[in-house]
Design an enzyme around this catalytic site. Structure first.
Site, PDB file in Angstrom:
ATOM      1  N   LYS B  84       0.805  -1.228   0.000  1.00 22.46           N
ATOM      2  CA  LYS B  84       0.000   0.000   0.000  1.00 22.46           C
ATOM      3  C   LYS B  84       0.834   1.272   0.000  1.00 22.46           C
ATOM      4  CE  LYS B  84      -4.193  -1.837   0.178  1.00 22.46           C
ATOM      5  NZ  LYS B  84      -5.091  -1.708  -1.002  1.00 22.46           N
ATOM      6  N   GLU B 106      -9.567   6.068   3.354  1.00 18.83           N
ATOM      7  CA  GLU B 106     -10.350   5.015   3.988  1.00 18.83           C
ATOM      8  C   GLU B 106      -9.387   3.866   4.236  1.00 18.83           C
ATOM      9  OE1 GLU B 106      -9.939   5.128   0.778  1.00 18.83           O
ATOM     10  OE2 GLU B 106      -9.360   3.035   0.444  1.00 18.83           O
ATOM     11  N   SER B 371       1.463  -9.719  -0.791  1.00 17.46           N
ATOM     12  CA  SER B 371       1.206  -8.272  -0.744  1.00 17.46           C
ATOM     13  C   SER B 371       1.430  -7.642   0.620  1.00 17.46           C
ATOM     14  CB  SER B 371      -0.223  -7.991  -1.209  1.00 17.46           C
ATOM     15  OG  SER B 371      -1.136  -8.751  -0.452  1.00 17.46           O
TER      16      SER B 371
END
Lengths: 274, 396
Positions: B84, B106, B371
């Site tokens: 991210k 968010e 991830s």
């Protein structure tokens, strides 16, 4: 265009009179109550009505309209039942112009041509879709035109002149002017910058009628809004009142709307644009 | 705006109030993405601050056990513990260049919230993160991390209280404050977010492609990633789109099984529609209402998939499968015990699918995007294991 909303808003524009456009969440309190409320809106002298189709994820709505949508969905409200209720309103002789208002998904889900044709048959006059900007509006405009429905787009304080012109050119019936940035229901005052914005939109929208919304609660808000707009929209304040009134909802709504309608006529002598 | 669609999917289904912000964002993104100074600044941050390039690890023990050749792209090693940060740093740097001072975001699993709080602390921006209360509870360490870095965490109590509701609330906050920048955390939402977020994550696949050519001597037969919104997957897939021999597989959350109705497998159980600004595949009922989702992993617990994935599926360039909660938990255990890697429950879905499909994948070279790391999930894992242990006691 043989359409109630188109006819009524054209008459307002031609006469310089101003009107009220109340918003109801369909199915909040049950669809039988919504049917009674439509008759009450008509009896109050309001010019038209925006009928909200509840959606599970209303990204442009504040807490009051979110809660109303949740209640309506929990009560089993569906698009088909709303259209059947509107058909009953027409069978009862109701001639109030009705704009169906919802997000893309619950309306467009079955395909726009089919949906527009069903909505028009039921007695709907217009579509207002808050997550449909004019650049995505082609399919809806085409389907609405084929069904003789008015597509209604938005102008916001953040919109460029180019965008306001494009939204106005694509709209029929009226242009929905968002009076301030924010979700539905937050308080507002019609200060000088809001009035300048409205005046600016009036100059860009050609002869299209304007309806201004967001934050209108009291007679003085209606009076201020209708200085430059043909219609004042009252949504959150009305939905809140209806919910609080419980069994007296219809009567409470009609009294409140009569008061607001009176506030529009009190400025009807002012010129439509200056 | 131009090129807003991937085939029929994508678009700009946003309230008029946000259109000016989206147009401004598109302009800024297009000009800065081709600006060498901006790109150098971002690459510098990704290298010296975030820790890129991340490693490519040959998972030797699992490979031997299952009869395939498994390679893991280690985005779990990136600063903050997930891919991210690639996007959060990119968007925050972009917002700063646009003169924005206030950032909204968010978060579901909390990884995007942590990444955004991190980027804001690094760049000196105000940060507000919206998070559903169910997720705030199951990913509590990430709430604390965000707060420690100075972000304000707003817990959302509406709807299902997960990622979808956090996005609703962040979008409402942006409608109320269009001068802020909204750092959307996945490759979804209105244009330009799906393109922009994917571009910030392309580095994953670019590195992985070069690394596997170097370390394994050839391209993989399969490139595999979990798909919630789909940002880590699109970041991996984009580098292999022209390599026709490489099969692309996205793994959605199968939850308690597709037939149970408690899942987040959009391609298996959904249909096209509009949610959160784009036209894509959704879980919805016959009346166009969005359906509740379920996944053991907060990051995959979302009813819509990024529009570029919808188009890759339409063009049959990628295929989309699902892995259940149970399969993901097995993969979590396998990676932990046999490779010494605690994976995020999201990433465990990709590894779990590979383990389930071991027959089809015999002898194949597999590239899985790992991830994120699983520290945030320890509470969930231990609670489930305790539950499992007491069930076993009851049964015995």
């Amino acid at each position: 265009m043989n359409n109630r909303l188109h006819r009524v808003t054209r008459e307002l524009r031609a006469s310089g009179r101003r009107g009220l456009s109340p918003y109801l969440t369909a199915g909040d309190g049950g669809l039988d109550q919504t049917l009674d409320l439509l008759h009450a809106v008509e009896a109050s002298g309001a010019s038209c009505c925006e009928l909200g189709v509840p959606f599970s994820d209303p990204i442009a709505d504040g807490p009051v309209l979110q809660a109303a949508a949740d209640r309506a969905l929990a009560a089993g409200t569906t698009v088909n039942r709303i259209l059947a209720m509107v058909a009953r309103f027409r069978d009862n002789g109701g001639s109030l112009p009705i704009a169906l208002m919802s997000y893309w998904n619950p309306l467009g889900h079955r395909g726009w041509p089919a949906f527009c044709s069903e909505a028009a048959t039921a007695g709907i006059d217009a579509l207002i879709v808050p997550d449909l900007p004019v650049e995505e509006g082609g399919e809806v405009m085409e389907a609405a035109a084929a069904a003789e429905l008015c597509p209604i787009f938005f102008a916001a304080p953040t919109s460029s002149e180019r965008r306001i012109r494009a939204s106005a050119a694509a709209s029929r019936g009226f242009l929905y002017v968002v009076g301030r940035t924010g979700v539905t229901g937050a308080g507002t005052t019609f200060d000088s910058s809001a009035l300048d914005f409205l005046k600016g939109v009036r100059a860009l929208a050609g002869d299209l009628p304007l309806a201004v919304g967001f934050g209108i609660r009291a007679a003085e808000d209606v009076a201020a809004a209708t200085r430059y707009a043909d219609l004042a929209i009252v949504g959150t304040a009305l939905v809140e009142r209806i919910h609080r009134a419980g069994a007296q909802a219809t009567q409470a709504a009609e009294e409140y709307l009569r008061e607001l309608v009176a506030a529009t006529t009190s400025v009807s002598s002012s010129p439509s644009s200056d | 705006m131009k090129h807003t669609r991937f085939g029929p999917y994508g678009g700009v289904f946003a309230p008029e109030t946000l259109m000016a912000s989206l147009e401004e964002l598109e302009d800024a993104w297009r000009s800065l993405w081709s600006d060498l100074g901006f790109r150098a600044r971002l690459s510098g941050l990704l290298r010296d601050y975030a820790g890129r390039p991340t490693a490519l690890t040959h998972a030797e023990r699992l490979s031997e056990e299952f009869g395939f050749e498994l390679w893991l792209k280690r985005e779990d090693l990136l600063h903050t513990g997930a891919h991210k940060l690639n996007n959060a740093l990119g968007q925050c740097l972009l917002a700063q260049a646009m003169g924005k001072t206030r950032i909204l975001a968010e978060t579901g699993a909390g990884q995007h919230g942590v990444a955004t709080a991190t980027a804001c602390a690094k760049l000196g921006l105000d940060c507000v993160v919206y998070m559903g209360s169910v997720d705030a509870q199951r990913q509590r360490p990430n709430v604390l991390r965000m707060q420690l870095m100075g972000a304000r965490v707003v817990v959302v109590e509406h709807g299902q209280r997960t990622l979808k509701d956090a996005i609703n609330e962040a979008m409402r906050a942006w409608v109320s404050d269009p001068q802020a920048h909204y750092v959307l955390g996945s490759a979804l939402g209105p244009h330009p977010f799906p393109s922009m977020v994917a571009a910030f994550h392309e580095v994953i696949g670019q590195e992985a492609r070069a690394q596997i050519l170097e370390q394994a001597g050839d391209l993989p037969d399969y490139a595999i990633a979990c798909v919630g919104g789909g940002s880590n997957a699109i970041g991996l897939f984009r580098a292999f789109l022209e390599d026709e021999s490489v099969r692309l597989v996205g793994v959605e959350a199968g939850g308690e099984g597709i037939d149970s109705g408690r899942h987040a497998a959009r391609f298996a159980g959904g249909s096209p529609g509009v949610l959160h600004g784009c036209f894509t595949w959704l879980l919805q009922d016959d009346d166009g209402q969005i359906l509740p989702t379920h996944s053991v992993s907060a990051g995959l617990d979302y009813p819509a998939v990024g529009p570029e994935h919808a188009d890759l599926e339409r063009r049959q360039r990628a295929r989309y499968e699902s892995a259940s909660d149970e399969v993901a938990l097995r993969a979590f255990a396998a990676l932990s015990e046999r490779e010494g890697i605690l994976p995020a429950l999201e990433s465990s879905h990709a590894v779990g699918w590979v383990m389930e499909q071991a027959q089809e994948l015999q002898g194949k070279r597999l590239l899985v995007n790992l991830s994120g790391r699983g520290d945030k999930d320890l509470g969930t894992i231990f609670a489930l294991r305790q539950e499992g242990a007491s069930d076993a006691e009851v049964l015995s």
